[in-house]
Write a protein that holds these residues in place. Structure first.
Motif, PDB file in Angstrom:
ATOM      1  N   CYS A 254      41.147  63.301  21.962  1.00 50.26           N
ATOM      2  CA  CYS A 254      41.919  62.055  21.846  1.00 50.26           C
ATOM      3  C   CYS A 254      42.677  61.813  23.154  1.00 50.26           C
ATOM      4  CB  CYS A 254      42.890  62.119  20.667  1.00 50.26           C
ATOM      5  SG  CYS A 254      42.130  62.633  19.111  1.00 50.26           S
ATOM      6  N   THR A 255      42.386  60.729  23.829  1.00 50.13           N
ATOM      7  CA  THR A 255      43.015  60.419  25.109  1.00 50.13           C
ATOM      8  C   THR A 255      44.534  60.437  24.978  1.00 50.13           C
ATOM      9  OG1 THR A 255      41.109  59.077  25.729  1.00 50.13           O
ATOM     10  CG2 THR A 255      43.153  58.710  26.958  1.00 50.13           C
ATOM     11  N   ILE A 256      45.188  61.174  25.850  1.00 51.11           N
ATOM     12  CA  ILE A 256      46.609  61.507  25.671  1.00 51.11           C
ATOM     13  C   ILE A 256      47.500  60.274  25.573  1.00 51.11           C
ATOM     14  CG2 ILE A 256      46.994  61.801  28.166  1.00 51.11           C
ATOM     15  CD1 ILE A 256      48.961  64.091  27.384  1.00 51.11           C
ATOM     16  N   SER A 257      47.281  59.261  26.402  1.00 50.30           N
ATOM     17  CA  SER A 257      48.201  58.107  26.406  1.00 50.30           C
ATOM     18  C   SER A 257      47.925  57.117  25.279  1.00 50.30           C
ATOM     19  CB  SER A 257      48.147  57.387  27.758  1.00 50.30           C
ATOM     20  OG  SER A 257      46.825  57.037  28.089  1.00 50.30           O
ATOM     21  N   TYR A 258      46.889  57.402  24.453  1.00 56.00           N
ATOM     22  CA  TYR A 258      46.599  56.564  23.283  1.00 56.00           C
ATOM     23  C   TYR A 258      46.598  57.396  22.000  1.00 56.00           C
ATOM     24  CZ  TYR A 258      45.441  52.768  26.440  1.00 56.00           C
ATOM     25  OH  TYR A 258      45.528  51.775  27.402  1.00 56.00           O
ATOM     26  N   ARG A 259      47.063  58.641  22.098  1.00 54.33           N
ATOM     27  CA  ARG A 259      47.045  59.571  20.967  1.00 54.33           C
ATOM     28  C   ARG A 259      48.282  59.380  20.095  1.00 54.33           C
ATOM     29  NH1 ARG A 259      47.324  65.465  22.915  1.00 54.33           N
ATOM     30  NH2 ARG A 259      45.643  64.635  24.228  1.00 54.33           N
ATOM     31  N   ALA A 260      48.077  59.348  18.779  1.00 57.36           N
ATOM     32  CA  ALA A 260      49.177  59.153  17.834  1.00 57.36           C
ATOM     33  C   ALA A 260      50.145  60.340  17.863  1.00 57.36           C
ATOM     34  CB  ALA A 260      48.626  58.961  16.424  1.00 57.36           C
ATOM     35  N   PRO A 261      51.447  60.089  17.636  1.00 56.70           N
ATOM     36  CA  PRO A 261      52.451  61.161  17.686  1.00 56.70           C
ATOM     37  C   PRO A 261      52.138  62.346  16.783  1.00 56.70           C
ATOM     38  CG  PRO A 261      53.509  59.017  17.542  1.00 56.70           C
ATOM     39  CD  PRO A 261      52.050  58.772  17.357  1.00 56.70           C
ATOM     40  N   GLU A 262      51.603  62.072  15.596  1.00 61.10           N
ATOM     41  CA  GLU A 262      51.363  63.156  14.633  1.00 61.10           C
ATOM     42  C   GLU A 262      50.253  64.102  15.064  1.00 61.10           C
ATOM     43  OE1 GLU A 262      49.357  59.379  12.870  1.00 61.10           O
ATOM     44  OE2 GLU A 262      51.126  59.905  14.082  1.00 61.10           O
ATOM     45  N   LEU A 263      49.497  63.733  16.115  1.00 60.09           N
ATOM     46  CA  LEU A 263      48.431  64.610  16.599  1.00 60.09           C
ATOM     47  C   LEU A 263      48.887  65.505  17.751  1.00 60.09           C
ATOM     48  CD1 LEU A 263      45.364  62.190  16.492  1.00 60.09           C
ATOM     49  CD2 LEU A 263      45.849  64.104  14.958  1.00 60.09           C
ATOM     50  N   PHE A 264      50.091  65.272  18.274  1.00 55.06           N
ATOM     51  CA  PHE A 264      50.618  66.130  19.336  1.00 55.06           C
ATOM     52  C   PHE A 264      51.158  67.439  18.768  1.00 55.06           C
ATOM     53  CE2 PHE A 264      50.583  62.183  21.742  1.00 55.06           C
ATOM     54  CZ  PHE A 264      50.237  62.607  23.015  1.00 55.06           C
ATOM     55  N   THR A 265      51.919  67.341  17.688  1.00 53.67           N
ATOM     56  CA  THR A 265      52.455  68.524  17.010  1.00 53.67           C
ATOM     57  C   THR A 265      52.131  68.367  15.531  1.00 53.67           C
ATOM     58  OG1 THR A 265      54.253  68.648  18.624  1.00 53.67           O
ATOM     59  CG2 THR A 265      54.481  69.956  16.608  1.00 53.67           C
TER      60      THR A 265
ATOM     61  N   GLU B 261      48.796  47.091  30.923  1.00 53.18           N
ATOM     62  CA  GLU B 261      48.679  48.547  30.964  1.00 53.18           C
ATOM     63  C   GLU B 261      49.143  49.118  29.630  1.00 53.18           C
ATOM     64  OE1 GLU B 261      51.206  49.776  34.169  1.00 53.18           O
ATOM     65  OE2 GLU B 261      53.018  49.710  32.962  1.00 53.18           O
ATOM     66  N   GLY B 262      48.671  50.305  29.290  1.00 54.00           N
ATOM     67  CA  GLY B 262      49.085  50.942  28.052  1.00 54.00           C
ATOM     68  C   GLY B 262      50.548  51.337  28.101  1.00 54.00           C
ATOM     69  N   PRO B 263      51.209  51.463  26.947  1.00 54.55           N
ATOM     70  CA  PRO B 263      52.639  51.759  26.930  1.00 54.55           C
ATOM     71  C   PRO B 263      52.998  53.126  27.507  1.00 54.55           C
ATOM     72  CG  PRO B 263      51.710  51.905  24.725  1.00 54.55           C
ATOM     73  CD  PRO B 263      50.656  51.302  25.595  1.00 54.55           C
ATOM     74  N   TYR B 264      52.022  54.051  27.532  1.00 50.12           N
ATOM     75  CA  TYR B 264      52.314  55.400  28.017  1.00 50.12           C
ATOM     76  C   TYR B 264      51.467  55.768  29.231  1.00 50.12           C
ATOM     77  CZ  TYR B 264      54.598  55.337  23.544  1.00 50.12           C
ATOM     78  OH  TYR B 264      55.403  54.978  22.488  1.00 50.12           O
ATOM     79  N   ASP B 265      50.788  54.783  29.812  1.00 51.56           N
ATOM     80  CA  ASP B 265      49.967  55.055  30.996  1.00 51.56           C
ATOM     81  C   ASP B 265      50.816  55.561  32.161  1.00 51.56           C
ATOM     82  OD1 ASP B 265      47.738  54.296  29.609  1.00 51.56           O
ATOM     83  OD2 ASP B 265      47.479  52.358  30.607  1.00 51.56           O
ATOM     84  N   MET B 266      51.938  54.900  32.408  1.00 52.52           N
ATOM     85  CA  MET B 266      52.784  55.290  33.531  1.00 52.52           C
ATOM     86  C   MET B 266      53.470  56.632  33.278  1.00 52.52           C
ATOM     87  SD  MET B 266      52.328  53.284  35.978  1.00 52.52           S
ATOM     88  CE  MET B 266      53.625  53.957  37.012  1.00 52.52           C
ATOM     89  N   VAL B 267      53.801  56.901  32.027  1.00 53.22           N
ATOM     90  CA  VAL B 267      54.394  58.199  31.684  1.00 53.22           C
ATOM     91  C   VAL B 267      53.438  59.312  32.084  1.00 53.22           C
ATOM     92  CG1 VAL B 267      55.199  59.672  29.791  1.00 53.22           C
ATOM     93  CG2 VAL B 267      55.714  57.216  29.766  1.00 53.22           C
TER      94      VAL B 267
ATOM     95  N   ASP C 246      55.113  62.895  33.472  1.00 48.60           N
ATOM     96  CA  ASP C 246      56.120  63.129  32.436  1.00 48.60           C
ATOM     97  C   ASP C 246      55.428  63.438  31.105  1.00 48.60           C
ATOM     98  OD1 ASP C 246      58.111  62.634  34.273  1.00 48.60           O
ATOM     99  OD2 ASP C 246      58.273  60.507  33.765  1.00 48.60           O
ATOM    100  N   SER C 247      56.201  63.870  30.120  1.00 47.17           N
ATOM    101  CA  SER C 247      55.640  64.302  28.846  1.00 47.17           C
ATOM    102  C   SER C 247      55.360  63.115  27.925  1.00 47.17           C
ATOM    103  CB  SER C 247      56.589  65.278  28.146  1.00 47.17           C
ATOM    104  OG  SER C 247      56.120  65.573  26.850  1.00 47.17           O
ATOM    105  N   VAL C 248      54.079  62.851  27.689  1.00 45.95           N
ATOM    106  CA  VAL C 248      53.700  61.821  26.733  1.00 45.95           C
ATOM    107  C   VAL C 248      54.074  62.269  25.324  1.00 45.95           C
ATOM    108  CG1 VAL C 248      51.786  60.477  25.769  1.00 45.95           C
ATOM    109  CG2 VAL C 248      51.817  61.015  28.211  1.00 45.95           C
ATOM    110  N   ALA C 249      53.931  63.567  25.062  1.00 44.05           N
ATOM    111  CA  ALA C 249      54.251  64.114  23.740  1.00 44.05           C
ATOM    112  C   ALA C 249      55.693  63.826  23.351  1.00 44.05           C
ATOM    113  CB  ALA C 249      53.991  65.619  23.720  1.00 44.05           C
ATOM    114  N   LEU C 250      56.612  63.887  24.314  1.00 41.58           N
ATOM    115  CA  LEU C 250      58.016  63.561  24.043  1.00 41.58           C
ATOM    116  C   LEU C 250      58.221  62.054  23.967  1.00 41.58           C
ATOM    117  CD1 LEU C 250      59.955  66.108  26.302  1.00 41.58           C
ATOM    118  CD2 LEU C 250      59.722  66.140  23.804  1.00 41.58           C
ATOM    119  N   ALA C 251      57.569  61.315  24.855  1.00 42.40           N
ATOM    120  CA  ALA C 251      57.759  59.866  24.913  1.00 42.40           C
ATOM    121  C   ALA C 251      57.362  59.182  23.610  1.00 42.40           C
ATOM    122  CB  ALA C 251      56.967  59.281  26.075  1.00 42.40           C
TER     123      ALA C 251
END
Length: 298
Positions: free
Chosen positions: A187-198, A225-231, A236-241
């Motif tokens: 799952c591409t990190i900047s488009y991955r749902a929060p529940e799949l990180f942890t 651009e995606g909301p977490y592309d720049m993160v 920076d941590s996408v998992a935290l963002a």
């Protein structure tokens, strides 16, 4: 089975007892364990049975659907060249490219998709997801580069290799870690749902992971651009963002209805996100009364 081809040469290949002319390589992607997947040309399987099973599974996923918003598999075969194997997936070629290429093309000119275009595209994407979810699967890697634009500009979902069971009942830390590792690979990190990180030890992961990804796609259509592309690009941590509620930029280009639609998709708590049928009904209500291809075509 046909004769061997260099990926840089012309020639013919036999797939499902039909002969096709191989002209040139268009692109490639990578699947688990080094399987190289080609669009409209062969994929080299590096000797493992799992690679072959992965290629076969992607072909099987394509064959589940005959839907205008899901990429159609024309033919598939597995070829053996001595100790090597190639998986051939023959897929339609769309000259317009991907949704992401259209977003970037407009951005280079200082432009964005209009709200009418966005609503029309979003409707088609949702219809494709509805068909996938109805079969008991989730896409799990929805992003602008995995959405083609058809001959009439309609969105066509592609890259079904990451699809898996829509509802996953996680029972225990081992299963949670297995799913978490799988998501990190697929799952591409900047488009991955929060529940799949942890992934929690006891939970249900459902098809609303796709709704989160769809929200990221909508954001990209709205803002370029995606909301977490720049993160991600900044390191920076996408998992935290993704654990914080998304702040949607103010823009006079977008109605309050579209902003509310985006906010509903980007809820951190998956239980608060709408299912695709509800989104479809909302989108259908938002479509202009006289929507036609002359106004919505990309």
């Amino acid at each position: 089975m046909g004769h061997a081809l260099c990926a840089c040469s012309r020639g013919t290949v036999l797939i499902d007892n039909k002969r096709y002319l191989f002209i040139q390589k268009l692109g490639e992607g990578t699947l688990q364990n080094g399987l190289r997947k080609w669009i409209l040309d062969p994929a080299l399987l590096r000797g493992t049975l799992q690679d072959q099973e992965e290629a076969q599974r992607e072909a099987d996923m394509h064959r589940l659907f005959h839907h205008p918003n899901i990429l159609h598999l024309v033919a598939y075969c597995l070829k053996e060249w001595g100790t090597k194997h190639e998986a051939w997936l023959l897929l339609p070629f769309y000259k317009k490219g991907t949704l992401w290429s259209e977003i970037e093309r407009l951005k280079d000119k200082g432009n964005f998709l209009s709200e009418e275009q966005i609503l029309w595209l979003l409707l088609g994407i949702c219809r494709g997801l509805e068909a996938i979810h109805a079969k008991g699967y989730a896409h799990r890697d929805l992003k602008p580069t995995n959405i083609l634009l058809g001959d009439e500009g309609q969105p066509v979902l592609m890259d079904l290799g990451s699809m898996n069971q829509a509802r996953i009942h996680v029972e225990g830390s081992r299963q949670a870690l297995t799913l978490q590792d799988w998501a990190a690979q697929r799952c591409t990190i900047s488009y991955r749902a929060p529940e799949l990180f942890t992934v929690q030890s006891h939970c249900v992961i459902d098809e609303r992971t796709d709704v989160w990804s769809l929200g990221c796609v909508l954001y990209a259509m709205m803002f370029g651009e995606g909301p977490y592309d720049m993160v991600f690009q900044k390191g920076d941590s996408v998992a935290l963002a993704v654990q914080n509620q998304l702040i949607i930029p103010q823009s006079s280009r977008h109605s309050s209805a579209m902003r509310q639609l985006l906010a509903s998709m980007m809820m951190v708590d998956p239980q608060k996100r709408p299912h695709i049928p509800l989104l479809l009904s909302q989108l259908e209500a938002l479509q202009p009364p006289t929507t036609g291809q002359h106004t919505t075509q990309i």
